[in-house]
Write an enzyme that holds these catalytic residues in place. Sequence first.
Site, PDB file in Angstrom:
ATOM      1  N   GLY A   1       0.825  -1.193   0.000  1.00 49.82           N
ATOM      2  CA  GLY A   1       0.000   0.000   0.000  1.00 49.82           C
ATOM      3  C   GLY A   1       0.862   1.247   0.000  1.00 49.82           C
ATOM      4  N   CYS A   2       0.244   2.380  -0.323  1.00 49.68           N
ATOM      5  CA  CYS A   2       1.008   3.629  -0.403  1.00 49.68           C
ATOM      6  C   CYS A   2       1.524   4.064   0.962  1.00 49.68           C
ATOM      7  CB  CYS A   2       0.158   4.729  -1.042  1.00 49.68           C
ATOM      8  SG  CYS A   2      -1.468   4.959  -0.294  1.00 49.68           S
ATOM      9  N   TYR A   3       0.673   4.028   1.983  1.00 45.65           N
ATOM     10  CA  TYR A   3       1.133   4.406   3.326  1.00 45.65           C
ATOM     11  C   TYR A   3       2.245   3.488   3.825  1.00 45.65           C
ATOM     12  CZ  TYR A   3      -2.959   7.524   3.941  1.00 45.65           C
ATOM     13  OH  TYR A   3      -3.899   8.514   3.837  1.00 45.65           O
TER      14      TYR A   3
ATOM     15  N   GLU B   1       1.659  12.098  -1.002  1.00 42.91           N
ATOM     16  CA  GLU B   1       1.519  11.510   0.330  1.00 42.91           C
ATOM     17  C   GLU B   1       2.714  11.902   1.184  1.00 42.91           C
ATOM     18  OE1 GLU B   1      -0.164   7.513   0.688  1.00 42.91           O
ATOM     19  OE2 GLU B   1       1.750   6.986   1.613  1.00 42.91           O
TER      20      GLU B   1
END
Length: 349
Positions: free
Chosen positions: A153-155, A246
């Site tokens: 995932g991006c996080y 992000e």
Amino acid sequence: MSIKRKVAVLGASGYTGSDAIRLLARHPNVEISAVTANSHAGKPMNEVFPHFFVLDLPTLVEWEKVDWTRLDAVVCGLPHGTTQDVIAAVLKANPGIKILDMSADFRLRDNAAYAQWYGHEHRAPHLQQEAVYGLTEFYRETIAAARLVACPGCYPTAALLALMPLVKARLIDAGDIVIDAKSGMTGAGRGLKQNTLFSESGEGLSPYAVGTHRHAAEIEQELGVAAGAPITVNFTPHLIPMARGELCTCYVRLSGATVDDLRATLERAYRDEIFVHIAKEGVIPQTLNVRGSNYVQIGVFPDRINGRAIVIATLDNLVKGSAGQAIQNMNLMFGWPEATGLEQIALFP
């Protein structure tokens, strides 16, 4: 001239799928041979995403109508929960195909953990055990040998790149990590939701899934590997009214180390990495530094509280946080230079 590999993009009507197409369209070793979106089947891609008007792309089709036997790889941007059944069917049709999955369906190694976080038993547990976690900088060799890669995932990508070398080196207390994470609105997907309407999000900042976000499971899984023991992190995500980008601000307790020790350890860990850059002392990472690129920027700062430090990581959630990392992993799987098709400089301003 080398033969181009034939690649399909599943879930091409979503943001991660469309960014995969954007990047693959200029990849010298790839031909985009199929694009799927069951809800848009029969439409040209430039009707769903008008910015593709310059590309000659296949018409969108239902995934069931693709001839998987003639393809070499699939980049999958389907939602979690549906992906496992689709990928199982694709691999049954073509066991030799390479899968780059951008959903969450194969990221967790433990079946019980998957059921706990996603609310149902995994429907392809044999593939879940086979899948390789696709954090490129840490699992390069196993990714290269895999046929199914579960892209992070991006996080987790931002947080793990910032923290894993520090946890592994025992420079921070793995039991005292606070991650304050913020993502652009594409992180919420392209579906119509009230909380992502412009009038309800355009001039505000909103936390969500407080204390319950599923990406915490990935972060804890991988930091636990680095620590050699199970750990729990304090992780809170937020949506920011911008399209992409992000930033994760990580608050950590030092374990007999200094901020300079942390920075030096990160510099050593990533000195040979193409896409991970450690900012010089005093340089603050920001989302515009990496927007539209596959790069990650990490900075380390002293906290005002004695014995604590702040580690900040920024990336583009659709590129290094999703489609870009998938293509980086695809390059490894086919034995191509890792940066092929991914060396775009950030779009600024």
